[in-house]
Write a protein that holds these residues in place. Structure first.
Motif, PDB file in Angstrom:
ATOM      1  N   UNK A 207       0.849  -1.535  -0.310  1.00  0.00           N
ATOM      2  CA  UNK A 207      -0.009  -0.134  -0.394  1.00  0.00           C
ATOM      3  C   UNK A 207       0.533   1.353  -0.006  1.00  0.00           C
ATOM      4  N   UNK A 208       0.341   1.831  -0.548  1.00  0.00           N
ATOM      5  CA  UNK A 208       0.897   3.171  -0.498  1.00  0.00           C
ATOM      6  C   UNK A 208       0.129   4.805  -0.571  1.00  0.00           C
ATOM      7  N   UNK A 345      -6.693  -7.376   5.862  1.00  0.00           N
ATOM      8  CA  UNK A 345      -6.317  -7.324   4.224  1.00  0.00           C
ATOM      9  C   UNK A 345      -4.832  -6.344   3.161  1.00  0.00           C
ATOM     10  N   UNK A 346      -4.560  -5.628   4.252  1.00  0.00           N
ATOM     11  CA  UNK A 346      -3.942  -4.641   3.826  1.00  0.00           C
ATOM     12  C   UNK A 346      -2.386  -5.208   4.924  1.00  0.00           C
ATOM     13  N   UNK A 368      -1.508  -3.395  -5.506  1.00  0.00           N
ATOM     14  CA  UNK A 368      -0.423  -2.429  -4.841  1.00  0.00           C
ATOM     15  C   UNK A 368      -2.095  -1.642  -5.121  1.00  0.00           C
ATOM     16  N   UNK A 369      -1.316  -1.477  -3.673  1.00  0.00           N
ATOM     17  CA  UNK A 369      -3.225  -0.249  -3.086  1.00  0.00           C
ATOM     18  C   UNK A 369      -2.738   1.252  -3.497  1.00  0.00           C
ATOM     19  N   UNK A 370      -2.970   2.206  -4.023  1.00  0.00           N
ATOM     20  CA  UNK A 370      -1.976   3.417  -4.155  1.00  0.00           C
ATOM     21  C   UNK A 370      -3.348   4.220  -3.459  1.00  0.00           C
ATOM     22  N   UNK A 390       2.326   0.541   4.262  1.00  0.00           N
ATOM     23  CA  UNK A 390       3.635   0.631   4.101  1.00  0.00           C
ATOM     24  C   UNK A 390       4.102   2.276   3.732  1.00  0.00           C
ATOM     25  N   UNK A 391       3.743   2.721   2.530  1.00  0.00           N
ATOM     26  CA  UNK A 391       5.022   3.585   2.439  1.00  0.00           C
ATOM     27  C   UNK A 391       3.874   5.194   1.761  1.00  0.00           C
TER      28      UNK A 391
END
Length: 492
Positions: A207-208, A345-346, A368-370, A390-391
């Motif tokens: 995740x971002x 889920x994340x 890739x969850x943005x 995460x980011x």
């Protein structure tokens, strides 16, 4: 280029179309399989070929290997015969995307149960074109199958097969480097410190959060990220879970890596070992975008009470790819509502979904969850949620030097020339108006200038007068004299 394997290898960036054609010619002359010929030519290693074949779903050779109850496949076959008048093995194999041998097993079983009977071959055809007709018992069985659901499409795959395939084609399998990311951002001005932060985030496939002032490329960067992926992945048309059908493949979202009218390897090469299970579609990694129109219903299974089967939610369709939640915080629901749904889920990379029957199942949450937002992260979510993203990457306004590079590039792409006088005028006007420099401004200004030149029959050029008009449309706080002498001179 022919043969599905060829398209897959090209899609992965392992070989070129020219090399595939050369290998096909060599195969015609010397025999062997396409992959083996590519290895013999030295354009592909044996390990690369093995990996490409390993990740592809294997072709079932009998009913048991489909992973689907024979009765479910029989019901689908009967519906096609009843509703679409499919009569031959070839017609049914094409509809169900199942090998002919397996279809023949179903036909033999149906004949044994008195659901149908052979009525002769199509005139002038071979044995594969024997025609079958439903009996009264077969029509009754078809109507009973229609009462269960009205799904009419390729045969589904099993939940276990879908779970395993997601695991085999995770985003983290692609190890990108800074050169690949820079190539994906070609034509954009992306500072090096953005690359340093984005590259680990993309490779992790987690995740971002992209945040910062509006108009500075958050959405553009996010959508460009999707272009750097090379792997070909496999998406099932549908999945069967406990007798329930869930449609997965979405042609508006999943882009096939194999042209739909391409000859199969059966026809071109006569080698089934190089063909993947046709209940799956070889695709580029999916990219789904949900903005202000997003609702919480979009992340739940959608059951149609009339057709009696499900459509997969948006994040499931995006598995093994990217999901961009654009303008996060602008949706009609509270940000906490979405984050509460995805908190497990994340963190654990496992998602749980529930059918109308009450049965639940899990899928790997490989996406890739943005999240992209103009709002302050602290205003959207508490610390617990922030920790699970995460980011976190903040995008800033461009420096004067970066702004000049952006403006020069946009102007050049539109056949315009940016002179120092005009550039300095733009920067000073924005400074006086207390507006920050933003990545989107040059494109807006150039497009406005071109439209004005077109309307007033002026040669396309950037002047301070025309740019001032554009700026007044960009920000209503910027005023410009309606009859500027220099503007009038330009018109003359």
């Amino acid at each position: 280029m022919n043969g599905r394997l060829g398209y897959v290898l090209v899609g992965r960036g392992l070989v070129s179309p020219v090399e595939i054609e050369a290998a096909l010619k060599r195969q015609q002359a010397e025999g062997g399989r396409l992959g083996d010929n590519l290895v013999a030519m030295g354009v592909l290693t044996a390990d690369q070929l093995a990996e490409a074949l390993r990740t592809a779903p294997a072709v079932p050779t009998n009913l048991a290997e489909t992973g689907i109850p024979a009765r479910s496949l029989m019901n689908l076959l009967l519906k096609f015969m009843h509703l679409e008048a499919c009569e031959t093995l070839l017609d049914l194999a094409e509809r169900l995307k199942i090998p002919r041998l397996v279809i023949q097993q179903l036909l033999d079983e149906a004949v044994g149960q008195k659901f149908m009977q052979a009525i002769g071959a199509v005139p002038g055809s071979l044995g594969l074109s024997i025609r079958y007709s439903l009996t009264e018992a077969g029509r009754a069985a078809a109507k009973e199958a229609m009462e269960q659901n009205l799904y009419m499409g390729p045969a589904p795959v099993s939940l276990a097969a879908y779970q395993a395939q997601i695991g085999r084609q995770r985003i983290a399998n692609e190890k990108l480097d800074s050169d690949a990311l820079n190539k994906g951002f070609e034509g954009l001005v992306v500072p090096d410190h953005y690359i340093r932060k984005l590259l680990p985030a993309v490779n992790a496939g987690r995740s971002v959060l992209l945040f910062g002032p509006p108009g500075n490329g958050k959405t553009t960067l996010a959508t460009r990220i999707s272009t750097v992926f090379k792997d070909v992945i496999y998406i099932p048309y549908a999945v069967e879970i406990g007798g329930q059908i869930i449609k997965i493949f979405d042609p508006t979202l999943h882009k096939s890596a194999v042209p739909q009218n391409s000859p199969t390897s059966h026809a071109r090469l006569g080698m089934e070992a190089e063909v993947f299970d046709q209940r799956w579609v070889a695709c580029k990694r999916p990219v789904a975008v949900a903005g202000g129109e997003m609702t919480l219903d979009m992340i739940d299974l959608q059951h149609n009470s009339e057709t009696k089967f499900y459509d997969a939610p948006v994040h499931i369709k995006a598995l093994n790819g990217m999901l961009l939640i654009d303008d996060f915080g602008r949706q009609k629901f509270r940000p906490d509502d979405l984050l509460n749904r995805w908190i497990v889920p994340m963190e654990n990379q496992i998602d749980y979904l529930k059918l109308n029957t009450g049965a639940s199942f899990s899928l790997p949450f490989d996406v890739l969850l943005i999240f992209s937002t103009n709002l302050q992260p602290a205003d959207l979510m508490d610390g617990a949620f922030l920790r699970r993203i995460q980011y976190k990457i903040k995008l800033f306004s461009p420096s004067r030097e970066e702004y000049r590079r952006i403006f020069d590039g946009v102007a050049k792409s539109r056949g315009l020339v940016l002179i120092d006088e005009v550039f300095d005028f733009v920067v000073e006007t924005l400074r006086v108006g207390e507006f920050e420099l933003a990545y989107y401004q040059p494109r807006f200004i150039c497009d406005q200038v071109l439209e004005a030149c077109k309307c007033f029959d002026l040669p396309p050029r950037l002047t301070t007068e025309l740019v001032a008009e554009a700026l007044s449309n960009l920000y209503f706080d910027i005023e410009v004299e309606p009859e500027s002498p220099r503007y009038a001179e330009a018109a003359d």
